[in-house]
Design an enzyme around this catalytic site. Sequence first.
Site, short mmCIF file in Angstrom:
data_model
loop_
_atom_site.label_atom_id
_atom_site.label_comp_id
_atom_site.label_asym_id
_atom_site.label_seq_id
_atom_site.Cartn_x
_atom_site.Cartn_y
_atom_site.Cartn_z
CD GLU A 181 -0.90 0.68 3.84
OE1 GLU A 181 -1.44 1.87 3.52
OE2 GLU A 181 -1.48 0.24 4.81
CE LYS A 223 0.68 2.28 14.97
NZ LYS A 223 0.59 2.35 13.39
N1 PSU Z 1 -2.63 1.85 10.71
C1 PSU Z 1 -1.17 1.93 10.82
N2 PSU Z 1 -0.63 2.52 9.84
C2 PSU Z 1 -1.00 2.97 8.77
C3 PSU Z 1 -2.31 2.76 8.33
C4 PSU Z 1 -3.25 2.27 9.46
O1 PSU Z 1 -0.55 1.36 11.71
O2 PSU Z 1 -0.38 3.46 7.72
C5 PSU Z 1 -3.20 3.34 7.42
C6 PSU Z 1 -3.58 2.18 6.32
O3 PSU Z 1 -3.46 2.65 5.10
C7 PSU Z 1 -4.79 1.80 6.58
C8 PSU Z 1 -5.59 3.25 6.88
O4 PSU Z 1 -5.57 1.10 5.31
O5 PSU Z 1 -4.42 3.93 7.67
C9 PSU Z 1 -6.66 3.25 7.75
O6 PSU Z 1 -7.47 4.52 7.70
P1 PSU Z 1 -8.94 4.75 7.99
O7 PSU Z 1 -9.04 4.40 9.66
O8 PSU Z 1 -9.12 6.20 7.79
O9 PSU Z 1 -9.75 3.75 7.30
#
Ligand code: PSU
Length: 307
Positions: free
Chosen positions: A24, A159
Amino acid sequence: MNYLDIAPEISESLAAGKPVVALESTIISHGMPYPKNMETALKVEHIIRTHGAVPATIAIIQGQLKVGLSAGEIDYLAKKGHAVQKASRRDIPVIISRKDDGSTTVAGTMIIAKMAGIKVFCTGGIGGVHRGASRTMDISADLLELSRTNVLVVCAGAKSILDLGLTLEYLETNGVPVIGYQTSELPAFFTRKSGFSLPYRVESAEDAARLFFSMQELGYPGGAVIANPIPEQYSLDESFISGKIEKALMEAEKSGIYGKELTPYLLAKIDAITGGTSLEANIQLVYNNALVAAGIAQAFSGMNRKI
Ligand code: PSU
Ligand code: MN
């Protein structure tokens, strides 16, 4: 109009049934600061190569869905950082119609990997159900994507900025298998344990590949999660990191941060509060996921060739 732009090395590998691992790009632009984000992205690609698979970093560049980025494109997204649009499912149509750039989240990357025919995807952590979701309804689109898009996601769990119990419940409701890689507990990204047990575990890349291969043979919809704990020597002390996460959550609440800004805000805050300790752990767990994902992709392509 062809929106999908697959690098020649990747399309040739896919056509020959060789192992390919998707990566990603939100982790590059929004997950880590410059220049560590760029160095990490390049090293992850290198690890995947040295473990026998072809890396395919995915992003949107000027409206094109790119599968396989050049070092220059990775550097561009790394430098542009939070100014790049974070691209999850609902954002992709807007970004391509405007010929804009977008860094793809787990959900966004799964969608494009599926279009390209890539089955195995390596990341750090998936999004999940945010704490307080019963009030805010903030649930990452990653979870719904996992229920509909047939890609295997290798991660270090999620996390504990999130409500991990509700995240597992949501995945169960939506029929997403979450499988521990040599563990019976959901890893919590910086730590190997979360206190939440997993119903299934695999001991090897072959076992993981076989499980996903069975889903293919059945034509079973949706993806699956391989939860691979951070190596012991890089894992952080539970009480150290949980205190920092609480502090970051409080600051987010005080500053009124919500929606797509919330996850990147929390990641940057935790990084700042720990003075880079959390970033180092983050980098190491991604490297570890890369070698497991490359092994799974290899085993999976071997199974495909036998049919
Ligand atoms: N959690 C992490 N590092 C990240 C992300 C999440 O520890 O870089 C990023 C990933 O790309 C994940 C996104 O898909 O954040 C999720 O964002 P949201 O909660 O807005 O869907
Ligand atoms: Mn959200």
